[in-house]
Write an enzyme that holds these catalytic residues in place. Structure first.
Site, short mmCIF file in Angstrom:
data_model
loop_
_atom_site.label_atom_id
_atom_site.label_comp_id
_atom_site.label_asym_id
_atom_site.label_seq_id
_atom_site.Cartn_x
_atom_site.Cartn_y
_atom_site.Cartn_z
N GLY A 204 0.92 -1.37 0.12
CA GLY A 204 -0.04 -0.01 -0.04
C GLY A 204 0.90 1.25 0.02
N THR A 208 -0.13 4.39 4.98
CA THR A 208 -1.39 4.06 5.09
C THR A 208 -1.62 3.06 6.32
OG1 THR A 208 -0.95 2.26 3.44
CG2 THR A 208 -2.15 4.09 3.02
N LYS A 210 0.83 0.57 7.33
CA LYS A 210 1.33 -0.99 7.12
C LYS A 210 2.15 -1.38 8.39
CE LYS A 210 3.31 0.15 3.32
NZ LYS A 210 2.97 1.31 3.12
N HIS A 426 -4.65 35.14 -11.64
CA HIS A 426 -4.33 33.79 -11.84
C HIS A 426 -5.13 32.85 -11.04
CE1 HIS A 426 -1.14 30.61 -13.19
NE2 HIS A 426 -1.79 30.12 -12.08
N GLU A 427 -5.19 33.15 -9.83
CA GLU A 427 -5.79 32.12 -9.03
C GLU A 427 -7.40 32.01 -9.40
OE1 GLU A 427 -4.54 29.74 -7.52
OE2 GLU A 427 -2.54 30.53 -7.66
N HIS A 430 -8.28 30.09 -12.39
CA HIS A 430 -8.42 28.54 -12.04
C HIS A 430 -9.93 28.27 -11.42
CE1 HIS A 430 -4.45 27.30 -12.89
NE2 HIS A 430 -4.04 28.11 -11.71
#
Ligand code: ADP
Ligand code: MG
Ligand code: ZN
Length: 613
Positions: A204, A208, A210, A426-427, A430
């Site tokens: 994984g 996560t 393990k 610019h932002e 988006h």
């Protein structure tokens, strides 16, 4: 906690003894401190006589040791004088003076006094020396014993990790439950003629859980846990890794039933013979040794080898053969329910405000791993402690989600007015295009506070944990990625270096659409080998499995996809120019816009989102 087991047989001088010596030394020092700090001063006999005559002798007490007369003139100022061997005190002082004095004649050769005064500091010194010598020796031993494994043994009595500490990951836990049962009652399975698995591979992404799961298996089964990391095998001397493996397994067999955990096994278990410089490298020897040891277990030795990796694709097939790591347990990134559960686990020892809703936090953290979530809880605790709060509030949590997702704010970063303005447009580019296109993720926040390397950020969050992307979704995502570039072009007449990262990401998406996902006119074909190469060497020798003519076609199609996305973005930005200006100018003033603030502009302007396709 984890205890580091000492490998050298030699015992360190125990701390009690050291403490004891320190106490003795300190007592001796205190008892004699007067003598050490204020050593007596030698005076002549006539000065002594003078002191007596003027009545300066402290407490009228003089002591005579053989030919030495000792007295004090004040509490801290002591003096002594030497008389002749044959002379008596009465010869030196006249009767009158002698009458008022206490004369103590101390027996010659006060043996015990001398022994104590001499021996105590001597013994103390010797022990101190021995202590330091043993430490130096300890260091030497370490240098000699590096062929031994550095395996850490988890103390099973203290701070046991169990499945309770692992939130979510239900399937992984279910599979591992079996391993726990093997370890707890191996007889049951042996009677049935069942072969107990030798190796379990946890697969994984990083973070996560393990390592946590492996430890929990040991905790649940209540067996020792020997853990070692693949990267530790990479040492300077060839052969050391192999000898460590041998040592580790020897120890494990002695402690059976137990678990041997090889973390990050891909560091040693990569496909053999794929390296650049010769096959017989350190890594390969180590891997061979692991395989040999695993094969060498007789049935019923009850040692289970667990290993973890985030790159199962690079592992040597020999590792995955039956009888070795034949069981694979996949540990995925957590879904929303698991994220909530993980947050709960890590909120356990933290005072949360009543208003805190961990579900909301879970919603804001798609794609994050257990380690990220732990980090978020921790950041929130730090944030609250720093501000002397009594508990962790939702606001603290949200700010740490942002910090972990977007990187810490760098308010001190100096930007010129012009740069800030470009960043804002610019932002908003988006955000606006992302908001108006149906397949883009909802905009969560727009900001012109710089974070990490970025000058500004548009943060959008998927509504669900998605495993698949459609072609339209890619196309819309490309448009919103390119919208920053477009906004700079439309409002400032030219573009800056700002969008370079956007362009890079867009190009890579477009390329994958053509070469990997069959999302172009070329239809259902893939081009180029998948980049799962083992070593740098193979990456460099990347083989192209298509012709130059095809390469040209691919380039053309990639360009076409990007261009279409660009035009779509440009159309939207130009059409909503006024709205863009309004939002951007406000963003410049406020620095941050939340989702609700952002949505208000569209409501006010009567713009419905998403736009019809
Ligand atoms: P991996 O070995 O997969 O890279 P780790 O086991 O080292 O990840 O996990 C790092 C940390 O993240 C753990 O110490 C734990 O605190 C946290 N964590 C990860 N997954 C979970 C989970 N499912 N439940 C609780 N905590 C988790
Ligand atoms: Mg790990
Ligand atoms: Zn951008």
């Amino acid at each position: 906690m984890i205890r580091i087991k000492k490998l050298s047989k030699k015992k360190r001088p125990n701390s009690f003894l050291i403490l004891f010596l320190i106490v003795i030394g300190a007592t001796w020092f205190l008892a004699n401190s007067n003598e050490i700090l204020n050593p007596p001063i030698e005076v002549s006999i006539s000065e002594f006589q003078e002191d007596v005559r003027s009545g300066d002798v402290y407490e009228d007490q003089i002591t005579v040791y053989e030919n030495r007369i000792q007295y004090a003139v004040s509490e801290n100022e002591r003096r002594y004088a030497y008389k002749e061997n044959t002379a008596l005190v009465s010869d030196i002082l006249d009767k009158e003076a002698l009458e008022g004095l206490n004369v103590l004649v101390s027996p010659p050769n006060d043996f015990w006094r001398i022994v104590l005064e001499m021996a105590v500091p001597l013994i103390f010194g010797i022990f101190l020396l021995m202590f330091f010598l043993s430490r130096i020796q300890g260091a030497n031993n370490k240098a000699i014993s590096f062929g031994n494994s550095k395996a850490r043994v988890h103390d099973k009595t203290k701070d046991k990790t169990t499945f309770k500490d692992v939130a979510g990951a239900l399937e992984a836990k279910e599979e591992l439950e079996e391993v726990v049962d093997f370890l707890k009652s191996p007889k049951k399975y042996q009677k049935m003629g069942a072969k107990i698995p030798k190796g379990v591979l946890l697969v994984g992404p990083p973070g996560t859980g393990k390592t946590l799961l492996a430890r929990a298996v040991a905790g649940e089964a209540n067996v020792p846990f020997f853990s070692i990391s693949g990267s530790e095998f990479v040492e300077m001397f060839v052969g050391v890794g192999a000898s460590r493996v041998r040592d580790l397994f020897k120890k494990a067999k002695r402690n059976a039933p137990c678990i041997v955990f090889v973390d990050e096994i891909d560091a040693v278990g990569r496909k053999r013979g794929a390296g650049l410089g010769g096959g017989h490298d350190e890594r390969e020897q180590t891997l061979n040794q692991i395989l040999t040891e695993m094969d060498g277990f007789e049935q019923g030795s009850n040692v289970i080898v667990m290993a973890a990796t985030n790159r199962p694709d690079v592992l040597d097939p020999a590792l995955l053969r039956p009888g070795r790591f034949d069981r694979q347990v996949t540990v995925d990134k957590p879904g929303i329910d698991d994220r909530e559960a993980i947050l709960k686990v890590h909120a356990d020892n933290k005072p949360l405000a009543k208003s805190v809703d961990l579900r909301t936090v879970a919603k804001q953290t798609p794609g994050m791993t257990g380690a990220d979530l732990e980090n978020i809880m921790n950041e929130a605790a730090i944030y609250s402690a720093k501000r002397d709060r009594k508990s962790i509030t939702q606001k603290a949590l949200e700010s740490s989600v942002e910090k972990v997702a977007l990187g810490p704010e760098r308010k001190s970063k100096v930007m010129t007015e012009k740069e800030k303005k470009i960043t804002a447009y610019h932002e908003v580019g988006h955000a606006l295009v992302g908001h108006l296109l149906s397949e883009c993720d909802p905009v969560h926040k727009v900001s012109v506070v710089s974070r990490g390397m970025a000058l500004g950020v548009t943060w959008s969050l998927p509504q669900d944990d998605l495993n698949m992307y459609s072609r339209t979704k890619f196309e819309h995502k490309l448009s919103s990625l390119l919208a920053g570039y477009v906004a700079e072009e439309v409002f400032f007449g030219e573009t800056s270096t700002g969008p370079s990262n956007d362009l890079e990401r867009a190009t890579s998406i477009a390329k994958r659409m053509v070469t990997e996902f069959g999302m172009s006119e070329l239809g259902p074909v893939t081009f180029g080998e998948k980049k799962h190469e083992v070593f740098l060497g193979k990456d460099m020798a990347h083989t192209k499995n298509y012709s130059e003519a095809m390469a040209e076609k691919i380039d053309f199609l990639v360009n076409e996809i990007l261009n279409k996305a660009y035009l779509r973005a440009k159309k939207i930005v130009t059409e909503y120019k006024d709205l863009m200006v309004e939002i951007s100018e406000d963003l410049l003033k406020k620095e941050d816009l939340s989702r609700s603030e952002f949505l208000e502009y569209f409501e006010k302007a009567g713009v419905e989102a998403p736009l019809p396709n």
